[in-house]
Write a protein that holds these residues in place. Sequence first.
Motif, PDB file in Angstrom:
ATOM      1  N   UNK A   1       0.914  -1.346   0.014  1.00 35.01           N
ATOM      2  CA  UNK A   1      -0.013  -0.127  -0.186  1.00 35.01           C
ATOM      3  C   UNK A   1       0.818   1.355  -0.077  1.00 35.01           C
ATOM      4  N   UNK A   2       0.686   2.063  -1.123  1.00 34.79           N
ATOM      5  CA  UNK A   2       1.613   3.103  -1.190  1.00 34.79           C
ATOM      6  C   UNK A   2       0.650   4.471  -1.194  1.00 34.79           C
ATOM      7  N   UNK A   3       1.313   5.590  -0.643  1.00 34.28           N
ATOM      8  CA  UNK A   3       0.358   6.966  -0.730  1.00 34.28           C
ATOM      9  C   UNK A   3       1.425   7.875  -1.355  1.00 34.28           C
ATOM     10  N   UNK A   4       0.896   8.229  -2.430  1.00 36.73           N
ATOM     11  CA  UNK A   4       1.512   9.508  -3.370  1.00 36.73           C
ATOM     12  C   UNK A   4       0.861  10.769  -2.984  1.00 36.73           C
ATOM     13  N   UNK A   5       1.745  11.654  -2.366  1.00 35.11           N
ATOM     14  CA  UNK A   5       1.228  13.127  -1.747  1.00 35.11           C
ATOM     15  C   UNK A   5       1.911  14.094  -3.007  1.00 35.11           C
ATOM     16  N   UNK A   6       0.882  14.657  -3.779  1.00 33.45           N
ATOM     17  CA  UNK A   6       1.341  15.591  -4.820  1.00 33.45           C
ATOM     18  C   UNK A   6       1.173  17.047  -4.363  1.00 33.45           C
ATOM     19  N   UNK A   7       2.018  17.862  -4.659  1.00 39.00           N
ATOM     20  CA  UNK A   7       1.978  19.514  -4.504  1.00 39.00           C
ATOM     21  C   UNK A   7       1.716  20.100  -5.949  1.00 39.00           C
ATOM     22  N   UNK A   8       0.645  20.226  -6.251  1.00 44.19           N
ATOM     23  CA  UNK A   8       0.472  20.619  -7.685  1.00 44.19           C
ATOM     24  C   UNK A   8       0.625  19.467  -8.641  1.00 44.19           C
TER      25      UNK A   8
ATOM     26  N   UNK B   1       3.831  18.020  -9.030  1.00 47.73           N
ATOM     27  CA  UNK B   1       5.009  17.290  -8.547  1.00 47.73           C
ATOM     28  C   UNK B   1       4.607  16.344  -7.378  1.00 47.73           C
ATOM     29  N   UNK B   2       5.192  15.154  -7.356  1.00 44.09           N
ATOM     30  CA  UNK B   2       5.296  14.019  -6.363  1.00 44.09           C
ATOM     31  C   UNK B   2       5.999  14.600  -5.369  1.00 44.09           C
ATOM     32  N   UNK B   3       5.438  15.115  -4.226  1.00 44.19           N
ATOM     33  CA  UNK B   3       6.193  15.598  -2.874  1.00 44.19           C
ATOM     34  C   UNK B   3       6.566  14.564  -2.031  1.00 44.19           C
ATOM     35  N   UNK B   4       5.906  13.290  -1.814  1.00 46.14           N
ATOM     36  CA  UNK B   4       6.343  12.326  -1.154  1.00 46.14           C
ATOM     37  C   UNK B   4       5.708  11.061  -1.651  1.00 46.14           C
ATOM     38  N   UNK B   5       6.086   9.836  -1.216  1.00 44.00           N
ATOM     39  CA  UNK B   5       5.753   8.392  -1.464  1.00 44.00           C
ATOM     40  C   UNK B   5       6.031   7.742  -0.152  1.00 44.00           C
ATOM     41  N   UNK B   6       5.006   7.407   0.317  1.00 43.69           N
ATOM     42  CA  UNK B   6       5.136   6.704   1.626  1.00 43.69           C
ATOM     43  C   UNK B   6       4.264   5.279   1.466  1.00 43.69           C
ATOM     44  N   UNK B   7       4.820   4.354   2.300  1.00 44.21           N
ATOM     45  CA  UNK B   7       3.731   3.107   2.608  1.00 44.21           C
ATOM     46  C   UNK B   7       2.980   3.513   3.701  1.00 44.21           C
ATOM     47  N   UNK B   8       1.752   2.685   3.792  1.00 45.80           N
ATOM     48  CA  UNK B   8       0.637   3.422   4.702  1.00 45.80           C
ATOM     49  C   UNK B   8       0.056   1.889   5.238  1.00 45.80           C
TER      50      UNK B   8
END
Length: 316
Positions: free
Chosen positions: A204-211, A213-220
Amino acid sequence: MSESNTPPEAVRRLAHARTLQSLSDVVASSKACSVHGLWGSSLAAVTSVLEARLKRPMLVICGHVDEADDIADDMELFHGRRPEVLSPLEVGSALGRYSEEQVAHRMQLLAKMLRPSSEPRMVVAPIQAIMQAVPSPKQLAHLSITVRTGMSLEPEKLIVWLTEHGYNRLDQVEVPGDFAVRGGIIDVYLPGDFEQSGDHVGLTVRLDFFGDEIESIRQFSLDSLGSLGRLDEVTISDIKGALPSLSEAVCFLDYLPEDALVLFYAPLEISEQSRSFLDRLNDPSGIYPLHAIMKLAARFKCVELSQFDQGGNLAS
């Protein structure tokens, strides 16, 4: 299996038996040969000797789907590492959770076959899996997407890609193959095997976008939805699992390097099961018949292995 990943002493002694060493001499000096008199786990003893002597990548083809994992278990004991297992797709059925796992495993294995390896690769596959066409290396590049922290990517384009490649959009991910969108966050539940997952199924991965751009990728955590460790990148693969047509795809044997050794275990069963598999199909498109597989296999050093003398049935 010991932590050093070496076979037990009794296994290593058996692998050095004079008969097996003589067999490896015959295989080393022949383009193709047949060997009979195998029983129990002796197939794994033979493969361990052949690997030690020839130091070549190895593909073991068997007749039954459930037999492949048993062979892989035996080979793990004799080789000190487990071979990959290529499983067939469930042709003609709707893709459910299990089928999505099969698709993911096949895609991951194909990608591995294209990467350098410090040890000769070992693969075990039932004939049904070899008969099913796979994407060519060129196609494979279009059937996966690698996303990285800091990468420029419009969230809408990723959403469209996920939808077109078999992922199911929900309000919250539940099973492998799901994805969810909340504002600038996209959660994806990836099917397959991942080192980061430990004993859990998929990743399970979480992609956090800022506009864009992918700001971070985390396992959750699937239970709490809380973020876990950071990931620098993750590869998302197609999970639709549709068999490509033979004009647009290749046989798995085309992924083998030129020096690969191809072993056919129990040729009569392989021949019988391949016919039975074809007979059950409503649509044989995307399927290689056995004679086509044998023609492709002729490029490699081939060995037919069986309990009784079967007279080289596959070559006839």
